[in-house]
Scaffold this active site. Structure first.
Site, PDB file in Angstrom:
ATOM      1  N   ASP A 174     -14.376  -6.443   2.817  1.00 15.34           N
ATOM      2  CA  ASP A 174     -14.092  -7.563   3.713  1.00 15.34           C
ATOM      3  C   ASP A 174     -14.368  -7.232   5.179  1.00 15.34           C
ATOM      4  OD1 ASP A 174     -11.922  -5.877   3.832  1.00 15.34           O
ATOM      5  OD2 ASP A 174     -10.401  -7.412   3.460  1.00 15.34           O
ATOM      6  N   ARG A 175     -14.577  -5.939   5.493  1.00 14.58           N
ATOM      7  CA  ARG A 175     -14.872  -5.590   6.889  1.00 14.58           C
ATOM      8  C   ARG A 175     -16.350  -5.308   7.088  1.00 14.58           C
ATOM      9  NH1 ARG A 175     -10.192  -1.794   9.422  1.00 14.58           N
ATOM     10  NH2 ARG A 175      -8.416  -2.912   8.543  1.00 14.58           N
ATOM     11  N   ASP A 187     -16.137  -1.838   4.487  1.00 19.15           N
ATOM     12  CA  ASP A 187     -15.002  -1.009   4.072  1.00 19.15           C
ATOM     13  C   ASP A 187     -14.874  -0.989   2.548  1.00 19.15           C
ATOM     14  OD1 ASP A 187     -13.999  -3.572   3.696  1.00 19.15           O
ATOM     15  OD2 ASP A 187     -11.970  -3.032   4.316  1.00 19.15           O
ATOM     16  N   GLU A 201     -11.210 -10.715  13.561  1.00 22.57           N
ATOM     17  CA  GLU A 201     -10.242  -9.764  14.087  1.00 22.57           C
ATOM     18  C   GLU A 201     -11.008  -8.588  14.684  1.00 22.57           C
ATOM     19  OE1 GLU A 201      -6.302  -9.448  11.962  1.00 22.57           O
ATOM     20  OE2 GLU A 201      -7.672  -9.418  10.275  1.00 22.57           O
ATOM     21  N   ARG A 252       0.846  -1.201   0.000  1.00 24.56           N
ATOM     22  CA  ARG A 252       0.000   0.000   0.000  1.00 24.56           C
ATOM     23  C   ARG A 252       0.869   1.235   0.000  1.00 24.56           C
ATOM     24  NH1 ARG A 252      -4.967  -1.771   4.048  1.00 24.56           N
ATOM     25  NH2 ARG A 252      -5.123  -3.824   3.094  1.00 24.56           N
ATOM     26  N   SER A 282      -7.957  -1.259   0.654  1.00 25.95           N
ATOM     27  CA  SER A 282      -8.954  -1.592   1.673  1.00 25.95           C
ATOM     28  C   SER A 282      -9.604  -0.384   2.335  1.00 25.95           C
ATOM     29  CB  SER A 282      -8.311  -2.502   2.699  1.00 25.95           C
ATOM     30  OG  SER A 282      -9.265  -3.014   3.568  1.00 25.95           O
ATOM     31  N   HIS A 283      -9.311  -0.173   3.619  1.00 28.06           N
ATOM     32  CA  HIS A 283      -9.977   0.898   4.368  1.00 28.06           C
ATOM     33  C   HIS A 283      -9.255   2.233   4.228  1.00 28.06           C
ATOM     34  CE1 HIS A 283      -6.810  -0.799   6.802  1.00 28.06           C
ATOM     35  NE2 HIS A 283      -6.754   0.345   7.471  1.00 28.06           N
ATOM     36  N   LYS A 336     -11.710 -12.377   4.984  1.00 30.39           N
ATOM     37  CA  LYS A 336     -12.840 -11.970   5.801  1.00 30.39           C
ATOM     38  C   LYS A 336     -13.920 -11.452   4.863  1.00 30.39           C
ATOM     39  CE  LYS A 336     -10.513  -7.617   7.043  1.00 30.39           C
ATOM     40  NZ  LYS A 336      -9.074  -7.715   6.805  1.00 30.39           N
ATOM     41  N   ASP A 394     -13.058  -2.434   0.257  1.00 27.67           N
ATOM     42  CA  ASP A 394     -13.000  -3.661  -0.536  1.00 27.67           C
ATOM     43  C   ASP A 394     -13.955  -4.741  -0.047  1.00 27.67           C
ATOM     44  OD1 ASP A 394     -11.423  -3.959   1.774  1.00 27.67           O
ATOM     45  OD2 ASP A 394     -10.222  -5.534   0.854  1.00 27.67           O
ATOM     46  N   SER A 417     -10.474  -5.664  14.171  1.00 27.49           N
ATOM     47  CA  SER A 417     -10.533  -4.588  13.188  1.00 27.49           C
ATOM     48  C   SER A 417     -11.732  -4.752  12.249  1.00 27.49           C
ATOM     49  CB  SER A 417      -9.234  -4.567  12.391  1.00 27.49           C
ATOM     50  OG  SER A 417      -8.992  -5.852  11.836  1.00 27.49           O
ATOM     51  N   THR A 466      -1.889 -10.650  13.747  1.00 25.82           N
ATOM     52  CA  THR A 466      -2.789  -9.787  12.985  1.00 25.82           C
ATOM     53  C   THR A 466      -2.635 -10.014  11.480  1.00 25.82           C
ATOM     54  OG1 THR A 466      -2.772  -8.118  14.699  1.00 25.82           O
ATOM     55  CG2 THR A 466      -3.277  -7.364  12.471  1.00 25.82           C
TER      56      THR A 466
HETATM   57  C1  VG1 Z   1      -5.156  -3.725   9.852  1.00 23.33           C
HETATM   58  C2  VG1 Z   1      -5.913  -4.485  10.920  1.00 23.33           C
HETATM   59  C3  VG1 Z   1      -5.819  -5.974  10.665  1.00 23.33           C
HETATM   60  C4  VG1 Z   1      -6.339  -6.277   9.260  1.00 23.33           C
HETATM   61  C5  VG1 Z   1      -5.592  -5.447   8.232  1.00 23.33           C
HETATM   62  C6  VG1 Z   1      -6.140  -5.615   6.838  1.00 23.33           C
HETATM   63  O1  VG1 Z   1      -3.795  -4.082   9.886  1.00 23.33           O
HETATM   64  O2  VG1 Z   1      -5.421  -4.164  12.188  1.00 23.33           O
HETATM   65  O3  VG1 Z   1      -6.549  -6.660  11.642  1.00 23.33           O
HETATM   66  O4  VG1 Z   1      -6.170  -7.640   8.966  1.00 23.33           O
HETATM   67  O5  VG1 Z   1      -5.692  -4.072   8.571  1.00 23.33           O
HETATM   68  O6  VG1 Z   1      -7.487  -5.285   6.781  1.00 23.33           O
HETATM   69  P1  VG1 Z   1      -2.684  -3.163  10.592  1.00 23.33           P
HETATM   70  O7  VG1 Z   1      -1.380  -3.834  10.317  1.00 23.33           O
HETATM   71  O8  VG1 Z   1      -2.812  -1.802  10.003  1.00 23.33           O
HETATM   72  O9  VG1 Z   1      -3.038  -3.143  12.039  1.00 23.33           O
HETATM   73  V1  VG1 Z   1      -8.129  -4.671   5.348  1.00 23.33           V
HETATM   74  O10 VG1 Z   1      -9.763  -4.660   5.486  1.00 23.33           O
HETATM   75  O11 VG1 Z   1      -7.310  -3.139   5.383  1.00 23.33           O
HETATM   76  O12 VG1 Z   1      -7.481  -5.626   4.154  1.00 23.33           O
HETATM   77 CO    CO Z   2     -10.622  -4.396   3.706  1.00 22.13          CO
END
Ligand code: VG1
Ligand code: CO
Length: 565
Positions: A293-294, A289, A377, A24, A116-117, A390, A291, A379, A358
């Site tokens: 998955d959340r 979110d 998770e 990213r 993603s988010h 997810k 994409d 998150s 994580t």
């Molecule tokens: C974050 C979350 C983690 C999740 C990851 C990808 O990672 O804490 O639980 O699996 O995002 O989610 P980090 O390393 O920033 O804490 V997604 O929906 O952004 O693919």
């Molecule tokens: Co996501």
């Protein structure tokens, strides 16, 4: 149409190391000449002997630069002797749908275009993620290999002119490359295969009945797609298939910049869902979110279900979902910082339980080995072994199944769950956009404190209330995968207290620049007279202790978190 391929000389870029979930960076970084190409070539090279004639899935969350990236990938796959690509219409595939397609068509993997988010748009973030043939995010061994290739790359392969595919038209297009090799791009409906999978998993009739109010109770649903990829999925599944009415979903047009917002379903960034739910007219609310998955789940009057509780409640009620009746319920799992609510369900039901680092990639092996059915998770991630990602929409269907089956409301269900298992109060403080160096120093200092033998038994006192917690254990979390024995080190500093409470510190692996500190607080309460107390208040003393112990303000200069989830 026929194409010839060319070799383009290139030099490595620094920092093409995938994080928690893919590479990213800012869009502008990906737009540099050869940057995206270098990374894509490194992904393709990881496939080695399996690359020639392989099939891959390509699609993403519709964010800015997504279509350009899809085109680059098509042109590079043609030149690299890939046999066939399944591409979502207009380049759109939710992350769970991509995982579903990889598994259904048994492809060599997939390339998912998403951050993603993270926010999207010309001045925001883009991301590229490689999923392997099991449909899940590439494990560390593979991403390390990709990274290593990016540090040595000297050329990439691409067609001499862009492959002429109309991504808006569903259908199969076959081309000849270098005078012989056939290359097919099949543009597919983004939703159909995923919808079929959902119909196979859930009892759509009982959900339909719940949503129509014909079971005797009026039921209104409110879904907020946050202008991410789930819009088309939500409309097809909840409006067309389940008859929930057009007004059950908002922000369903995927936008390249998500309307300028963070497409992150939490109480801060999905504030408009919280506001709408607070009026009390809807029985279930959810947001997703970028994409897809959340998920965030809310009950009447915006009653908030923590993702850790969501996982535990589903775990305790899986029998009402036909899929689990068929497969049986194997084990449960959660990521390390996720509150330990599901642990208690596993214990009571006698199922295997796993605590992994994580990132969803750590669940894949357990699922492939048939030892894990449901995991999540903190998150806002919940999912099962129906795919290897997810799955936000799946989570809403799972919740609706439980509500239909039990006849209870969201809040009632939670309260009954707490009465039976006790309640884990949980909060996460995020300090976004900090400078990296001081944060690394803070983590190093914390680790030194945590692993010092004399740390065990130390009483830590919250100055404002005088509440004392005694350290039972401190470490930097390390995980050995029970299936392939791979080891993941340095996954977060844990301070475990004698009453079962936990404080955890991690640096995010999904940011595109600088550092984000995540502070997680988990505290268990068995006394049901305390279950309705305010979470912030209950966790206040532990937060205070966590901030003191880490000297977080000293290192980051922040007196307040950017977001609390
Ligand atoms: C974050 C979350 C983690 C999740 C990851 C990808 O990672 O804490 O639980 O699996 O995002 O989610 P980090 O390393 O920033 O804490 V997604 O929906 O952004 O693919
Ligand atoms: Co996501």
């Amino acid at each position: 149409m026929a194409y010839t391929t060319k070799k383009v000389p290139t030099t490595p870029f620094d920092g093409q190391k995938p994080g928690t979930s893919g590479l990213r960076k800012a869009v502008k970084v990906f737009q540099q000449p050869n940057y995206t190409e270098n990374f894509v070539q490194s992904i393709l090279n990881v496939l080695g002997d399996k690359l020639a004639g392989s099939t891959l899935v390509v699609g993403g969350d519709g964010r800015f630069f997504g279509k350009d990236a899809v085109k680059i990938i098509i042109n590079m796959c043609a030149a690299n002797r890939v046999g066939k690509l399944f591409v979502g219409q207009n380049g759109i595939l939710s992350t769970p749908a991509a995982s579903c397609l990889i598994r259904k068509h048994q492809t060599a993997g997939g390339i998912i275009l998403t951050a993603s988010h993270n926010p999207g748009g010309p001045d925001a973030d883009f991301g590229i993620k490689f999923n392997t043939s099991n449909g899940g995010p590439a494990p560390d061994a593979v991403t390390n290999q990709i990274y290593s290739l990016t540090t040595k790359i000297s050329e990439y392969l691409i067609t001499d002119s862009p492959v002429a595919v109309d991504l808006s038209k569903i259908g199969s297009n076959t081309f000849t490359v270098d005078g012989g090799q056939q290359f097919t791009v099949e543009v597919i409906d983004s939703v159909s295969d995923y919808l079929l999978l959902m119909k196979d998993i859930f009892d759509f009739e009982s959900i339909k009945k719940l949503l129509s109010g014909s079971s005797g109770k009026p039921f209104k649903l409110l879904l907020n797609a946050m202008h991410g990829v789930t819009g088309p999925y939500v409309k097809r599944i909840f409006v067309e298939e389940l008859g929930a009415g057009d007004d059950c979903c908002v922000n369903t047009t995927p936008l390249e910049d998500f309307g300028g917002h963070h497409p992150d379903p939490n109480l801060t960034y999905a504030a408009d869902l919280v506001k709408a739910m607070a009026q009390g007219n809807h029985q279930l609310g959810a947001a997703f979110d970028g994409d897809g998955d959340r998920n965030m789940i809310l009950g009447v009057k915006a009653f908030f279900v923590t993702p850790s509780d969501s996982l535990a409640v589903l775990a305790a009620n899986l029998e009402c979902i036909p899929y689990f009746k068929k497969t049986g319920v194997r084990g449960y799992a959660r990521s390390m910082p996720t509150a330990a609510a599901v642990d208690r369900v596993a214990k009571e039901t006698g199922k295997e339980f796993f605590e992994v680092p994580t990132g969803w990639k750590y669940f894949g092996n357990l699922m492939d080995a048939g030892r894990l059915s449901l995991c999540g998770e903190e998150s806002f991630g919940t999912g099962s072994d129906h795919i290897r990602e997810k799955d936000g929409v799946w989570a809403v269907l799972a919740w609706l199944s439980v509500l239909a089956h039990t006849g209870l409301g969201v809040e009632q269900l939670l309260k009954q769950h707490w009465a039976r298992f006790g309640r884990n109060f949980f909060t996460r403080y995020d300090y976004e956009g900090c400078e990296s160096d001081p944060c690394n120093k803070m983590m190093a200092e914390l680790e030194a404190k945590a692993i010092e033998p004399s740390f065990v038994g130390t009483p830590l006192t919250a100055a404002s209330s005088g509440k004392v917690y005694t350290v039972a254990k401190g470490d930097n979390f390390e995980y050995t995968d029970p299936i392939d024995n791979s080891v993941a080190k340095g996954q977060g500093i844990r301070v475990l207290f004698s009453d079962g409470s936990r404080v955890i510190y991690r640096l995010s692996g999904t940011g595109s620049a600088g550092a984000t500190v995540r502070l997680y607080i988990d505290s268990y309460e068995s006394d049901s007279s305390k279950h309705s107390l305010d979470a912030e208040e209950m966790l206040g003393p532990l937060v205070e202790i966590a901030l003191q112990l880490s000297r977080l303000e000293h290192f980051t200069g922040r007196s307040k978190p950017t977001v609390i989830t």
